[in-house]
Design a protein around this motif. Structure first.
Motif, PDB file in Angstrom:
ATOM      1  N   THR A  74       0.853  -1.194   0.000  1.00 37.46           N
ATOM      2  CA  THR A  74       0.000   0.000   0.000  1.00 37.46           C
ATOM      3  C   THR A  74       0.887   1.242   0.000  1.00 37.46           C
ATOM      4  OG1 THR A  74      -0.086   0.116   2.421  1.00 37.46           O
ATOM      5  CG2 THR A  74      -1.748  -1.250   1.337  1.00 37.46           C
ATOM      6  N   PHE A  75       0.270   2.397   0.155  1.00 30.79           N
ATOM      7  CA  PHE A  75       1.034   3.656   0.178  1.00 30.79           C
ATOM      8  C   PHE A  75       1.831   3.809   1.474  1.00 30.79           C
ATOM      9  CE2 PHE A  75      -2.626   5.611  -2.500  1.00 30.79           C
ATOM     10  CZ  PHE A  75      -2.246   4.846  -3.585  1.00 30.79           C
ATOM     11  N   ASP A  77       0.958   4.722   4.461  1.00 23.40           N
ATOM     12  CA  ASP A  77       0.633   5.919   5.227  1.00 23.40           C
ATOM     13  C   ASP A  77       0.739   5.582   6.719  1.00 23.40           C
ATOM     14  OD1 ASP A  77      -0.628   7.994   6.583  1.00 23.40           O
ATOM     15  OD2 ASP A  77      -2.106   8.312   5.012  1.00 23.40           O
ATOM     16  N   GLU A 153     -10.978  -1.653   2.441  1.00 20.76           N
ATOM     17  CA  GLU A 153     -10.932  -0.386   3.182  1.00 20.76           C
ATOM     18  C   GLU A 153     -10.063  -0.458   4.438  1.00 20.76           C
ATOM     19  OE1 GLU A 153     -11.985   2.548   2.110  1.00 20.76           O
ATOM     20  OE2 GLU A 153     -12.536   1.487   0.266  1.00 20.76           O
ATOM     21  N   ALA A 156      -6.685  -1.328   3.301  1.00 24.90           N
ATOM     22  CA  ALA A 156      -6.315  -0.451   2.175  1.00 24.90           C
ATOM     23  C   ALA A 156      -5.851  -1.223   0.946  1.00 24.90           C
ATOM     24  CB  ALA A 156      -5.241   0.549   2.615  1.00 24.90           C
ATOM     25  N   TRP A 158      -7.188  -1.320  -1.813  1.00 22.34           N
ATOM     26  CA  TRP A 158      -7.391  -0.508  -3.009  1.00 22.34           C
ATOM     27  C   TRP A 158      -6.113   0.243  -3.403  1.00 22.34           C
ATOM     28  CZ3 TRP A 158      -6.685   4.776  -2.893  1.00 22.34           C
ATOM     29  CH2 TRP A 158      -6.651   5.381  -1.622  1.00 22.34           C
ATOM     30  N   GLN A 159      -5.194   0.418  -2.469  1.00 24.01           N
ATOM     31  CA  GLN A 159      -3.954   1.138  -2.762  1.00 24.01           C
ATOM     32  C   GLN A 159      -2.911   0.253  -3.455  1.00 24.01           C
ATOM     33  OE1 GLN A 159      -2.455   2.837   0.870  1.00 24.01           O
ATOM     34  NE2 GLN A 159      -4.275   4.096   1.218  1.00 24.01           N
ATOM     35  N   SER A 160      -3.114  -1.053  -3.443  1.00 29.28           N
ATOM     36  CA  SER A 160      -2.113  -1.965  -3.988  1.00 29.28           C
ATOM     37  C   SER A 160      -2.366  -2.248  -5.462  1.00 29.28           C
ATOM     38  CB  SER A 160      -2.136  -3.292  -3.204  1.00 29.28           C
ATOM     39  OG  SER A 160      -1.242  -4.213  -3.787  1.00 29.28           O
ATOM     40  N   SER A 161      -1.323  -2.110  -6.259  1.00 32.14           N
ATOM     41  CA  SER A 161      -1.454  -2.456  -7.679  1.00 32.14           C
ATOM     42  C   SER A 161      -1.163  -3.938  -7.911  1.00 32.14           C
ATOM     43  CB  SER A 161      -0.511  -1.592  -8.525  1.00 32.14           C
ATOM     44  OG  SER A 161       0.824  -1.759  -8.087  1.00 32.14           O
ATOM     45  N   ASN A 164      -4.505  -6.690  -5.371  1.00 35.78           N
ATOM     46  CA  ASN A 164      -5.795  -6.007  -5.269  1.00 35.78           C
ATOM     47  C   ASN A 164      -6.882  -6.926  -5.827  1.00 35.78           C
ATOM     48  OD1 ASN A 164      -8.048  -4.340  -5.542  1.00 35.78           O
ATOM     49  ND2 ASN A 164      -6.801  -2.545  -5.998  1.00 35.78           N
TER      50      ASN A 164
END
Length: 196
Positions: A74-75, A77, A153, A156, A158-161, A164
Motif C-alpha cells: 500500500t502507500f 501511510d 478499506e 487499504a 485498493w492502494q495496492s497495484s 488487489n
C-alpha cells in the motif's frame, strides 16, 4: 346419430395433448424456479472450484492474504499502517478461516441446488430457497464484508497495484446478489401449502 366411442386404456393421447404438453414443458423451462436452480448451481460450482483451488494450491492465495494483511504494497501511510497484521500465524489463520468459509458455502449451495432440482418435480421450493439464501448470504459476507469492506478499506487493498482483489470480489458480490434476487422472485415462491 351415436358418437363413436374412443377406447380407453390404450395410452393413446387425445388430439392436441402432445403439443400442449410440449408447450407446458417449454413454459416450465422459462419459469423463475428453473432460473433459480441454474443460478444457484452456477454459484455452487464456482464456490466449489474456488475452495478446491485454495486447498490444492494453498500457497498462491496464501501470498495474497499475507500481502493484504501486512499492507506491504500500500502507500504505507503512517496513519493507516498500525492496522497491518504482520504475524504469519494470524495471517495463516485468517486464510484457513476463508477456506473453511468458502468450503461451507459451497456445500450449502450444492445442497440447495439438489433441493431446487427435486423441488422442480414437486413444484415446492421452500427448502431450496432457504438453503440458497443461507449459501448466497455466506458468499455476500465473504466477498462483500470480507474482501470489499475489510480487505479493501480497513487494510487499504485498493492502494495496492499488485495484490488487489476488489474487482474479483465485486463480481462475486454481483453474481451472488443477482442470484439471491432471482431465488426470491414472486414466481419462484410457490409452496407446498399453495399446491394443496
Amino acid at each position: 346419430m351415436a358418437q363413436a366411442h374412443r377406447p380407453t386404456g390404450t395410452g393413446a393421447p387425445s388430439p392436441g395433448t402432445a403439443p400442449a404438453t410440449r408447450r407446458n414443458r417449454l413454459l416450465l423451462l422459462g419459469a423463475p424456479p428453473v432460473a433459480a436452480t441454474a443460478l444457484t448451481a452456477t454459484v455452487a460450482v464456482y464456490m466449489t472450484l474456488v475452495a478446491f483451488g485454495n486447498i490444492t494450491d494453498f500457497g498462491t492465495n496464501q501470498q495474497f492474504v499475507q500481502h493484504v494483511l501486512s499492507m506491504d504494497t500500500t502507500f504505507k501511510d503512517p496513519d493507516l499502517m498500525w492496522r497491518a497484521v504482520e504475524s504469519p500465524a494470524l495471517q495463516n489463520a485468517a486464510y484457513v478461516a476463508v477456506i473453511v468459509w468458502e468450503t461451507t458455502a459451497a456445500m450449502v449451495l450444492l445442497v440447495a441446488t439438489w433441493l431446487w432440482i427435486t423441488g422442480l418435480r414437486r413444484d415446492a421450493y421452500d427448502r431450496a430457497r432457504a438453503a440458497s439464501t443461507v449459501g448466497l448470504v455466506m458468499v455476500l459476507l465473504l466477498f462483500g464484508m470480507g474482501f470489499l469492506a475489510i480487505g479493501g478499506e480497513w487494510f487499504a487493498m485498493w492502494q495496492s497495484s499488485d495484490w488487489n482483489g476488489l474487482d474479483a470480489a465485486a463480481r462475486n458480490v454481483a453474481l451472488a446478489a443477482f442470484t439471491l434476487l432471482v431465488v426470491h422472485l414472486p414466481g419462484a415462491r410457490r409452496t407446498c401449502a399453495e399446491r394443496s
